[in-house]
Structures are given as structure tokens and as C-alpha cells.
Design a protein around this motif. Structure first.
Motif, mmCIF file in Angstrom:
data_model
loop_
_atom_site.group_PDB
_atom_site.id
_atom_site.type_symbol
_atom_site.label_atom_id
_atom_site.label_comp_id
_atom_site.label_asym_id
_atom_site.label_seq_id
_atom_site.Cartn_x
_atom_site.Cartn_y
_atom_site.Cartn_z
ATOM 1 N N GLN A 80 -4.254 29.011 -33.131
ATOM 2 C CA GLN A 80 -4.869 28.024 -34.021
ATOM 3 C C GLN A 80 -6.356 28.255 -34.235
ATOM 4 O O GLN A 80 -6.857 28.099 -35.346
ATOM 5 N N ARG A 81 -7.079 28.561 -33.191
ATOM 6 C CA ARG A 81 -8.538 28.645 -33.295
ATOM 7 C C ARG A 81 -9.050 30.056 -33.580
ATOM 8 O O ARG A 81 -10.047 30.224 -34.265
ATOM 9 N N LEU A 82 -8.386 31.087 -33.029
ATOM 10 C CA LEU A 82 -8.856 32.459 -33.237
ATOM 11 C C LEU A 82 -8.059 33.183 -34.313
ATOM 12 O O LEU A 82 -8.449 34.269 -34.750
ATOM 13 N N SER A 83 -6.925 32.623 -34.707
ATOM 14 C CA SER A 83 -6.049 33.221 -35.718
ATOM 15 C C SER A 83 -5.552 34.616 -35.342
ATOM 16 O O SER A 83 -5.487 35.517 -36.175
ATOM 17 N N VAL A 84 -5.234 34.802 -34.064
ATOM 18 C CA VAL A 84 -4.589 36.021 -33.590
ATOM 19 C C VAL A 84 -3.478 35.611 -32.627
ATOM 20 O O VAL A 84 -3.366 34.439 -32.263
ATOM 21 N N TYR A 85 -2.685 36.576 -32.227
ATOM 22 C CA TYR A 85 -1.650 36.323 -31.233
ATOM 23 C C TYR A 85 -2.172 36.691 -29.853
ATOM 24 O O TYR A 85 -3.014 37.588 -29.717
ATOM 25 N N PRO A 86 -1.669 36.027 -28.795
ATOM 26 C CA PRO A 86 -2.131 36.343 -27.442
ATOM 27 C C PRO A 86 -2.021 37.825 -27.088
ATOM 28 O O PRO A 86 -2.915 38.378 -26.453
ATOM 29 N N HIS A 87 -0.953 38.486 -27.515
ATOM 30 C CA HIS A 87 -0.808 39.907 -27.162
ATOM 31 C C HIS A 87 -1.866 40.772 -27.845
ATOM 32 O O HIS A 87 -2.281 41.786 -27.298
ATOM 33 N N GLN A 88 -2.348 40.367 -29.024
ATOM 34 C CA GLN A 88 -3.408 41.121 -29.694
ATOM 35 C C GLN A 88 -4.715 41.017 -28.910
ATOM 36 O O GLN A 88 -5.443 42.001 -28.765
ATOM 37 N N LEU A 89 -4.999 39.820 -28.418
ATOM 38 C CA LEU A 89 -6.199 39.619 -27.614
ATOM 39 C C LEU A 89 -6.110 40.428 -26.319
ATOM 40 O O LEU A 89 -7.066 41.096 -25.921
ATOM 41 N N GLN A 90 -4.934 40.398 -25.671
ATOM 42 C CA GLN A 90 -4.729 41.161 -24.439
ATOM 43 C C GLN A 90 -4.916 42.656 -24.689
ATOM 44 O O GLN A 90 -5.516 43.358 -23.861
ATOM 45 N N LEU A 91 -4.431 43.164 -25.803
ATOM 46 C CA LEU A 91 -4.618 44.587 -26.127
ATOM 47 C C LEU A 91 -6.095 44.945 -26.237
ATOM 48 O O LEU A 91 -6.522 46.003 -25.764
ATOM 49 N N ALA A 92 -6.877 44.074 -26.858
ATOM 50 C CA ALA A 92 -8.315 44.322 -26.983
ATOM 51 C C ALA A 92 -8.976 44.354 -25.604
ATOM 52 O O ALA A 92 -9.803 45.226 -25.324
ATOM 53 N N TRP A 93 -8.592 43.407 -24.720
ATOM 54 C CA TRP A 93 -9.158 43.391 -23.365
ATOM 55 C C TRP A 93 -8.749 44.643 -22.597
ATOM 56 O O TRP A 93 -9.580 45.276 -21.946
ATOM 57 N N ASP A 94 -7.474 44.992 -22.664
ATOM 58 C CA ASP A 94 -6.973 46.167 -21.942
ATOM 59 C C ASP A 94 -7.694 47.426 -22.403
ATOM 60 O O ASP A 94 -8.092 48.264 -21.585
ATOM 61 N N ARG A 95 -7.858 47.570 -23.705
ATOM 62 C CA ARG A 95 -8.514 48.760 -24.246
ATOM 63 C C ARG A 95 -9.946 48.854 -23.718
ATOM 64 O O ARG A 95 -10.394 49.926 -23.319
ATOM 65 N N ALA A 96 -10.664 47.736 -23.705
ATOM 66 C CA ALA A 96 -12.050 47.744 -23.222
ATOM 67 C C ALA A 96 -12.112 48.073 -21.735
ATOM 68 O O ALA A 96 -12.941 48.877 -21.303
ATOM 69 N N VAL A 97 -11.217 47.475 -20.958
ATOM 70 C CA VAL A 97 -11.212 47.710 -19.504
ATOM 71 C C VAL A 97 -10.848 49.160 -19.193
ATOM 72 O O VAL A 97 -11.540 49.838 -18.427
ATOM 73 N N PHE A 98 -9.773 49.648 -19.788
ATOM 74 C CA PHE A 98 -9.287 50.989 -19.464
ATOM 75 C C PHE A 98 -10.194 52.091 -19.993
ATOM 76 O O PHE A 98 -10.234 53.179 -19.441
ATOM 77 N N SER A 99 -10.936 51.812 -21.053
ATOM 78 C CA SER A 99 -11.866 52.809 -21.586
ATOM 79 C C SER A 99 -13.216 52.748 -20.878
ATOM 80 O O SER A 99 -14.065 53.610 -21.097
ATOM 81 N N GLY A 100 -13.419 51.713 -20.061
ATOM 82 C CA GLY A 100 -14.686 51.567 -19.357
ATOM 83 C C GLY A 100 -15.804 51.012 -20.223
ATOM 84 O O GLY A 100 -16.967 51.053 -19.827
ATOM 85 N N THR A 101 -15.467 50.486 -21.393
ATOM 86 C CA THR A 101 -16.503 49.991 -22.293
ATOM 87 C C THR A 101 -16.696 48.485 -22.214
ATOM 88 O O THR A 101 -17.569 47.937 -22.883
ATOM 89 N N GLY A 102 -15.884 47.804 -21.433
ATOM 90 C CA GLY A 102 -16.015 46.355 -21.351
ATOM 91 C C GLY A 102 -15.150 45.791 -20.250
ATOM 92 O O GLY A 102 -14.642 46.523 -19.405
ATOM 93 N N GLN A 103 -14.987 44.487 -20.280
ATOM 94 C CA GLN A 103 -14.175 43.826 -19.267
ATOM 95 C C GLN A 103 -13.393 42.700 -19.896
ATOM 96 O O GLN A 103 -13.643 42.308 -21.033
ATOM 97 N N ALA A 104 -12.429 42.200 -19.150
ATOM 98 C CA ALA A 104 -11.618 41.077 -19.602
ATOM 99 C C ALA A 104 -12.306 39.776 -19.190
ATOM 100 O O ALA A 104 -13.135 39.765 -18.277
ATOM 101 N N PRO A 105 -11.964 38.676 -19.836
ATOM 102 C CA PRO A 105 -12.523 37.382 -19.414
ATOM 103 C C PRO A 105 -11.958 36.983 -18.052
ATOM 104 O O PRO A 105 -10.986 37.578 -17.569
#
Length: 143
Positions: A80-105
Motif C-alpha cells: 500500500q505505501r511503497l507500491s512494491v511486493y515484499p519479495h521485490q524489497l527482499q531482493l533489493a536488500w539481498d543484492r546490496a548485502v551479497f554485493s557488499g554495497t549495503g545492508q538490510a534493515p
């Protein structure tokens, strides 16, 4: 990273199929009382929860808290608020964590724990159902 950004911007249909927000079911953005930002755009909110933006608009460090992916309140908030699906958000977090460019909340298990962590953490941002709010946190409006 560009793929993650694209994933977070290709789901405009999500909000359209949700219907009107029922006030009792509303999931609101909430922040620590020391946060001076009173309102966020959907794009900034999405960037904060996708962990692409690490600070509030005024430069204050942001600490993001989320419920587990399968929690119904998390699913409602993300759709409702971000207009994405939970799995899309998780993919973004996973990509950042596994690439070493960021972290998950930071994950919390329940809305009660979310309330406690936001109330006790300067710069914190999360979400709660309206009936779970108290005066230890502030509501941030979304433009």
C-alpha cells in the motif's frame, strides 16, 4: 544495483488493486520523536526502506526497522505505501548485502517490538497499525 532500482519502480499496479485503506487497517509510517522530518514522499520512503538512502532529508542518520516478510502488516505496508511486493524489497536488500554495497534493515518480530525499538532508537523509522501507536513515537505523513 540498477536492476534493484528498476524492480522497485515497476509495480504501479500494486496500489491500484488494494482498494481504499480501511482506517482500522491503516499502516502508518512512524519515527522516533527526535526526527524533525514530518512528511516524506513515496519515492524517499521507498528509498529509505530499500536501504538506498541512509539519511533523513535533513541529513540525520536513519535506522530502518521492518517486520518479517511473511507478517501481514509488513505485506500491507509494502504494497500500500511503497507500491512494491515484499519479495521485490527482499531482493533489493539481498543484492546490496551479497554485493557488499549495503545492508538490510533491522528486523523485529512483532509490532510491540517495533514500537519499542522505534521509541528507543534515535533516527528510527518503521511502520505500525494505527491501534498499536502510542505517544512515544510520531507519525510521519506520506505525500
Amino acid at each position: 544495483m540498477a536492476i534493484g532500482l528498476a524492480l522497485l519502480s515497476v509495480a504501479p499496479w500494486v496500489a491500484a488493486d488494494q482498494g481504499d485503506d480501511d482506517e482500522a487497517q491503516a499502516v502508518l509510517l512512524v519515527a522516533h520523536p527526535d526526527v524533525t522530518t514530518q512528511s516524506l514522499t513515496r519515492d524517499i520512503t521507498r528509498a529509505l526502506f530499500a536501504m538506498r538512502q541512509r539519511t533523513w532529508p535533513n541529513g540525520q542518520a536513519a535506522r530502518i526497522f521492518v517486520l518479517p516478510n511473511r507478517h501481514p502488516v509488513h505485506a500491507r505496508f509494502v504494497k500500500q505505501r511503497l507500491s512494491v511486493y515484499p519479495h521485490q524489497l527482499q531482493l533489493a536488500w539481498d543484492r546490496a548485502v551479497f554485493s557488499g554495497t549495503g545492508q538490510a534493515p533491522e528486523r523485529v518480530g512483532t509490532q510491540a517490538e517495533m514500537l519499542e525499538r522505534i521509541a528507543d532508537t534515535p533516527g528510527a523509522l518503521g511502520y505500525l497499525e494505527r491501534e498499536k501507536l502510542d505517544d512515544r513515537v510520531q507519525v510521519i505523513t506520506m505525500e
